[in-house]
Motif scaffolding. Structure first.
Motif, PDB file in Angstrom:
ATOM      1  N   LEU A   2       0.988  -1.091  -0.091  1.00 51.05           N
ATOM      2  CA  LEU A   2      -0.028   0.078   0.144  1.00 51.05           C
ATOM      3  C   LEU A   2       1.110   0.988   0.025  1.00 51.05           C
ATOM      4  O   LEU A   2       1.712   1.220   0.927  1.00 51.05           O
ATOM      5  CB  LEU A   2      -0.976  -0.015   1.336  1.00 51.05           C
ATOM      6  CG  LEU A   2      -2.098   1.492   1.297  1.00 51.05           C
ATOM      7  CD1 LEU A   2      -3.265   1.013   0.196  1.00 51.05           C
ATOM      8  CD2 LEU A   2      -2.304   1.392   2.666  1.00 51.05           C
TER       9      LEU A   2
ATOM     10  N   THR B 295      -3.599   0.622  -9.312  1.00 47.11           N
ATOM     11  CA  THR B 295      -4.212  -0.600  -8.086  1.00 47.11           C
ATOM     12  C   THR B 295      -4.451  -1.590  -9.367  1.00 47.11           C
ATOM     13  O   THR B 295      -5.344  -1.291  -9.583  1.00 47.11           O
ATOM     14  CB  THR B 295      -4.867   0.416  -7.374  1.00 47.11           C
ATOM     15  OG1 THR B 295      -4.136   1.502  -6.587  1.00 47.11           O
ATOM     16  CG2 THR B 295      -5.349  -0.898  -5.866  1.00 47.11           C
TER      17      THR B 295
ATOM     18  N   THR C  81      -1.397  -1.465  -3.998  1.00 48.15           N
ATOM     19  CA  THR C  81      -3.006  -0.786  -3.591  1.00 48.15           C
ATOM     20  C   THR C  81      -2.356   0.663  -3.461  1.00 48.15           C
ATOM     21  O   THR C  81      -1.285   1.396  -3.021  1.00 48.15           O
ATOM     22  CB  THR C  81      -3.284  -1.298  -2.238  1.00 48.15           C
ATOM     23  OG1 THR C  81      -4.073  -1.841  -2.637  1.00 48.15           O
ATOM     24  CG2 THR C  81      -4.686  -0.328  -2.258  1.00 48.15           C
TER      25      THR C  81
END
Length: 120
Positions: free
Chosen positions: A9, A89, A117
């Motif tokens: 992330l 993403t 992400t």
């Protein structure tokens, strides 16, 4: 066997480096390619590199932001991703093939995928 790693992330504008390590056989004579996939969509070509690293290819959407490279001594290919955007993403897959092609069905060897992400 190909093992992809490095996903995670990250905030928009950030960077990640993906790795794809080969084991069990050498892929130094193969073209290596990164694809990505989001739910409900086909696998999308991202970047490719020839076996000698003398040629690289990029999708227009990542050109200037992503860099593909390889280290044949380590049997590993990398994807440096900078200036990441939420639309990047996806699950990213590495693949090995005898020729460079943007057609994912042409590749016989695949890594398991790593999730990237990008938050806005």
């Amino acid at each position: 066997q190909l093992q992809a790693s490095g996903g995670g992330l990250v905030q928009a504008g950030g960077s990640l480096r993906l790795s794809c390590a080969a084991s069990g056989r050498t892929f130094s004579s193969y073209a290596m390619t990164w694809f990505r996939q989001t739910p409900g969509k086909e696998r999308e070509f991202v970047a490719a590199i020839s076996w000698s690293a003398s040629n690289t290819y990029y999708a227009d959407s990542v050109k200037g932001r992503f860099t593909i490279s390889r280290d044949n001594a380590k049997n590993t290919v990398y994807l440096q991703m900078n200036s990441l955007r939420p639309e990047d993403t996806a699950v990213y897959y590495c693949a090995a093939g005898t020729v460079v092609t943007t057609t994912f069905t042409a590749y016989a060897y695949w890594g398991q995928g790593t999730l990237v992400t990008v938050s806005s």
